[in-house]
Design a protein around this motif. Structure first.
Motif, mmCIF file in Angstrom:
data_model
loop_
_atom_site.group_PDB
_atom_site.id
_atom_site.type_symbol
_atom_site.label_atom_id
_atom_site.label_comp_id
_atom_site.label_asym_id
_atom_site.label_seq_id
_atom_site.Cartn_x
_atom_site.Cartn_y
_atom_site.Cartn_z
ATOM 1 N N ASP A 153 0.791 -1.068 0.072
ATOM 2 C CA ASP A 153 -0.029 -0.040 0.000
ATOM 3 C C ASP A 153 0.883 1.086 0.033
ATOM 4 O OD1 ASP A 153 0.764 -1.059 2.627
ATOM 5 O OD2 ASP A 153 -0.280 0.608 3.412
ATOM 6 N N LEU A 154 2.244 1.101 0.357
ATOM 7 C CA LEU A 154 2.939 2.208 0.461
ATOM 8 C C LEU A 154 3.936 2.401 -0.482
ATOM 9 C CD1 LEU A 154 2.480 4.486 2.858
ATOM 10 C CD2 LEU A 154 4.320 3.164 3.941
ATOM 11 N N THR A 155 4.562 3.747 -0.951
ATOM 12 C CA THR A 155 5.627 3.673 -1.838
ATOM 13 C C THR A 155 6.789 3.985 -0.979
ATOM 14 O OG1 THR A 155 4.356 4.960 -3.410
ATOM 15 C CG2 THR A 155 6.561 5.022 -3.860
ATOM 16 N N ILE A 156 7.686 3.216 -0.976
ATOM 17 C CA ILE A 156 8.848 3.062 0.027
ATOM 18 C C ILE A 156 9.943 2.893 -0.998
ATOM 19 C CG2 ILE A 156 10.249 2.485 2.061
ATOM 20 C CD1 ILE A 156 7.506 0.768 2.827
ATOM 21 N N ASP A 157 11.039 3.978 -1.053
ATOM 22 C CA ASP A 157 11.952 4.088 -2.005
ATOM 23 C C ASP A 157 13.215 3.235 -1.229
ATOM 24 O OD1 ASP A 157 10.838 5.247 -4.257
ATOM 25 O OD2 ASP A 157 10.940 7.030 -3.043
ATOM 26 N N ILE B 133 25.871 7.368 -3.233
ATOM 27 C CA ILE B 133 24.475 7.110 -3.054
ATOM 28 C C ILE B 133 23.952 6.431 -4.155
ATOM 29 C CG2 ILE B 133 22.213 8.330 -2.910
ATOM 30 C CD1 ILE B 133 23.649 10.870 -1.441
ATOM 31 N N GLY B 134 23.411 5.305 -3.893
ATOM 32 C CA GLY B 134 23.056 4.398 -5.072
ATOM 33 C C GLY B 134 21.498 4.209 -4.829
ATOM 34 N N THR B 135 20.832 4.805 -5.919
ATOM 35 C CA THR B 135 19.435 4.562 -5.995
ATOM 36 C C THR B 135 18.504 4.733 -7.308
ATOM 37 O OG1 THR B 135 17.110 5.367 -4.972
ATOM 38 C CG2 THR B 135 18.995 6.886 -5.308
ATOM 39 N N GLU B 136 17.711 4.112 -7.532
ATOM 40 C CA GLU B 136 16.906 4.330 -8.940
ATOM 41 C C GLU B 136 15.858 5.464 -8.786
ATOM 42 O OE1 GLU B 136 17.404 0.161 -9.239
ATOM 43 O OE2 GLU B 136 19.322 1.169 -9.660
ATOM 44 N N SER B 137 15.608 5.753 -7.501
ATOM 45 C CA SER B 137 14.381 6.774 -7.277
ATOM 46 C C SER B 137 14.951 8.214 -7.166
ATOM 47 C CB SER B 137 13.689 6.279 -5.892
ATOM 48 O OG SER B 137 13.213 7.313 -5.207
ATOM 49 N N GLU B 138 14.122 9.032 -7.944
ATOM 50 C CA GLU B 138 14.450 10.492 -7.850
ATOM 51 C C GLU B 138 14.097 11.090 -6.534
ATOM 52 O OE1 GLU B 138 16.182 11.859 -10.146
ATOM 53 O OE2 GLU B 138 15.916 13.711 -8.854
ATOM 54 N N LEU C 144 27.626 19.250 3.170
ATOM 55 C CA LEU C 144 28.921 18.937 2.529
ATOM 56 C C LEU C 144 29.227 19.543 1.355
ATOM 57 C CD1 LEU C 144 29.073 15.112 3.508
ATOM 58 C CD2 LEU C 144 30.128 16.908 4.422
ATOM 59 N N TYR C 145 28.382 20.125 0.651
ATOM 60 C CA TYR C 145 28.367 20.715 -0.625
ATOM 61 C C TYR C 145 29.185 22.035 -0.358
ATOM 62 C CZ TYR C 145 24.698 18.133 -3.386
ATOM 63 O OH TYR C 145 24.146 17.044 -4.063
ATOM 64 N N LEU C 146 29.144 22.603 0.655
ATOM 65 C CA LEU C 146 29.996 23.813 0.918
ATOM 66 C C LEU C 146 31.212 23.495 1.087
ATOM 67 C CD1 LEU C 146 27.851 24.988 4.094
ATOM 68 C CD2 LEU C 146 27.873 25.957 1.778
ATOM 69 N N ILE C 147 31.790 22.452 1.466
ATOM 70 C CA ILE C 147 32.977 21.896 1.246
ATOM 71 C C ILE C 147 33.363 21.219 0.061
ATOM 72 C CG2 ILE C 147 33.592 22.070 3.710
ATOM 73 C CD1 ILE C 147 33.463 19.017 3.840
ATOM 74 N N GLU C 148 32.491 21.041 -0.863
ATOM 75 C CA GLU C 148 32.565 20.737 -2.213
ATOM 76 C C GLU C 148 33.103 19.196 -2.136
ATOM 77 O OE1 GLU C 148 35.144 23.094 -4.642
ATOM 78 O OE2 GLU C 148 33.832 24.798 -4.234
ATOM 79 N N ALA C 149 32.628 18.466 -1.300
ATOM 80 C CA ALA C 149 32.815 17.043 -1.400
ATOM 81 C C ALA C 149 31.894 16.293 -2.287
ATOM 82 C CB ALA C 149 32.327 16.377 0.289
ATOM 83 N N PRO C 150 32.843 15.529 -3.140
ATOM 84 C CA PRO C 150 32.118 15.049 -4.326
ATOM 85 C C PRO C 150 30.879 13.931 -3.842
ATOM 86 C CG PRO C 150 34.307 14.680 -4.215
ATOM 87 C CD PRO C 150 34.026 15.195 -3.027
ATOM 88 N N ILE C 151 29.595 14.215 -4.514
ATOM 89 C CA ILE C 151 28.620 13.085 -4.130
ATOM 90 C C ILE C 151 28.364 12.405 -5.119
ATOM 91 C CG2 ILE C 151 26.368 13.114 -3.225
ATOM 92 C CD1 ILE C 151 26.838 14.999 -1.358
ATOM 93 N N LEU C 152 28.515 11.206 -5.076
ATOM 94 C CA LEU C 152 28.431 10.191 -6.465
ATOM 95 C C LEU C 152 27.033 9.568 -6.383
ATOM 96 C CD1 LEU C 152 30.313 9.394 -8.858
ATOM 97 C CD2 LEU C 152 30.831 7.426 -7.161
ATOM 98 N N PHE C 153 26.488 9.874 -7.423
ATOM 99 C CA PHE C 153 24.937 8.981 -7.514
ATOM 100 C C PHE C 153 25.322 7.880 -8.538
ATOM 101 C CE2 PHE C 153 23.549 13.416 -6.010
ATOM 102 C CZ PHE C 153 22.802 12.951 -5.176
ATOM 103 N N THR C 154 24.717 6.738 -7.917
ATOM 104 C CA THR C 154 25.023 5.506 -8.911
ATOM 105 C C THR C 154 23.685 4.729 -8.727
ATOM 106 O OG1 THR C 154 25.757 4.024 -7.155
ATOM 107 C CG2 THR C 154 27.457 5.293 -8.142
ATOM 108 N N GLY C 155 23.670 3.525 -9.542
ATOM 109 C CA GLY C 155 22.585 2.468 -9.343
ATOM 110 C C GLY C 155 22.763 1.869 -7.991
#
Ligand code: UGA
Length: 435
Positions: free
Chosen positions: A141-145, A170-175, A188-199
């Motif tokens: 009944d619930l959308t859980i990503d 961060i690995g996910t297929e959900s927007e 962490l964006y402030l210190i420009e740490a790379p954030i890697l989005f993957t599957g």
């Protein structure tokens, strides 16, 4: 943002406290009554520099709470992190996912609104997919990503690693999951740490690949150290000489008694199994596991050889018991097989560790004499063995050791001292990979 952290162990506690420090409201769920009581009373069940202060500050500010009720913890949470243990399964080397799946099911049953379930625990490739199936089954009944957000924290510098990471994966297929986690890591964006989005699978594999690669680097330099000893070369200079090449890098090239701890041994073994299961065996990692096991087992023989072939009746001072400094963690510590074998061979052990004595006591054989300091351990010793490179051991003056020890032999498995100085001070000094 409100988040729930299932598991108040090493990863859950550090990550929970750091997310709270970012200004989030974090509810940590801990099922072990003793640990929970301790956390609620302001105590910290693990040794990690800076963590007691961070937890206390955030608890005082009302951003960090501890409980055992999953339902109230996940109420209103935009993300639920799974940070329970994944020990090595008895018998086959696979990661045991019992606690992960149990936690996911419990969370799914009590969720009242759509949310993101994020694994922080180190889980084999394909686990995120299985978690998604469980969530679908229990709560159609619930959308859980689902997302995978592996941690790269080192014990002893976990808070700095969290606050100033080399990268966040961060690995996910959900927007929606991507947006939630992006918002959570915004500081962490402030210190420009790379954030890697993957599957999902990619993120899960990155964790094992990172630990396996680092374990491989350590094992490589350990083998080079053995070669240096035979060839009359110096492993420190070899490490520097190759490490200054940016393609290789200088870190994780310190030769020693073999890697231990709660991560490398468990994760390399799991990596081997995962690769075999997928029909793509990693022969390199298989070899790393075997070479490291053999190395840890051979360290006692090295000490016996340095002592002239026998330690029977000798008194040995052992400095450092934990698998590395700045932790009280004894899991898979090289000290366990080393001390065990020395006692079997008839030595009398006087041991000291700045943080790990309580953890060490039940893991070392009876008969080990625990001392209150390095110099006390060295009193009357025929030889002294350094197993863990605590900073306080670096500062001990050789003449102070000389004044209390009976013998003049030091076996240094972490290369803390300058061989020339030690020899000048009258010691026979055996270290790793140095002429
Ligand atoms: C390791 C990884 O470094 C972290 O990035 C990861 O998040 C963590 O595992 C985990 O999976 O949770 P940790 O086990 O705390 O962290 O300790 P390390 O500093 O990596 O050391 C591991 C072992 O390798 C220790 O026994 C250490 O003595 C040994 N080592 C490390 C060496 O012998 N030489 C080196 O140059 C570096």
């Amino acid at each position: 943002m409100r988040i729930a952290m299932i598991g108040g162990g090493y990863v859950g506690l550090v990550s929970g406290a750091c997310f709270a420090e970012f200004g989030n409201e974090v509810a940590v769920v801990e099922s072990d009554p003793a640990k929970l009581a301790m956390l609620r009373g302001g105590g910290i069940p693990i040794y990690e520099p800076g963590l007691p202060e961070l937890v206390a500050d955030n608890a005082r500010a009302g951003r960090l709470t501890f409980g055992n009720d999953i339902e109230s913890a996940v109420r209103g949470a935009e993300a639920v992190f799974i940070a329970v243990g994944t020990p090595t399964r008895r018998g086959d080397g696979h990661a045991d996912l019992t606690y992960v799946f149990a936690a996911v099911e419990q969370v799914a049953r009590v969720l009242a609104a759509p949310t993101v379930v994020v694994t922080k625990s180190t889980v084999p490739v394909g686990t995120g997919r299985k978690i998604a199936e469980i969530l679908c089954e229990v709560r159609p009944d619930l959308t859980i990503d689902v997302a995978s957000n592996p941690e790269f924290l080192r014990e002893g510098s976990a808070i700095a690693d969290f606050m100033r990471p080399d990268r966040v994966v961060i690995g996910t297929e959900s927007e929606r999951a991507r947006e939630t986690l992006r918002a959570l890591y915004r500081p962490l964006y402030l210190i420009e740490a790379p954030i890697l989005f993957t599957g999902l699978e990619t993120a899960e594999l990155i964790k094992y690949a990172a630990n396996s690669f680092l374990a491989m680097k350590v094992t490589f330099i350990n083998e080079m150290a053995d070669l240096c000893e035979r060839a009359g070369a110096d492993v420190h200079d070899v490490a520097r000489g190759i490490g200054l090449d940016g393609r290789i890098g200088r870190k994780f090239l310190h030769a020693g008694p073999g890697f231990g701890g709660s991560c490398f041994p468990k994760d390399t073994l799991a990596m081997v199994r995962i690769a075999q299961d997928h029909g793509a065996p990693t022969r390199l990692v298989e070899t790393v596991v075997a070479v490291n096991d053999a190395r840890k087992a051979s360290m006692a023989a090295r000490i016996v050889a340095a002592a002239g072939g026998s330690v029977r009746g000798k008194t040995i001072a052992v400095l450092g018991l934990t698998f590395k400094p700045e932790t009280d963690d004894m899991r898979d510590a090289p000290s366990i097989p080393i001390v065990g074998r020395l006692i079997e061979d008839g030595a009398h052990i006087r041991a000291f560790d700045p943080a790990g004595m309580d953890q060490a006591r039940p893991l070392l054989p009876p008969g080990v004499q625990f001392c209150n300091g390095a110099l006390e351990a060295a009193e009357g010793a025929d030889l002294l063995v350094i197993i863990t490179e605590w900073n306080e051991f670096r500062a001990i003056a050789p003449d102070k050791l000389g004044a209390v020890m009976k013998g003049r032999l030091i076996v240094d498995l972490r290369n803390l001292y300058d061989p020339m100085l030690m020899r000048a001070a009258g010691f026979t000094y055996a270290s790793i990979g140095r002429p």
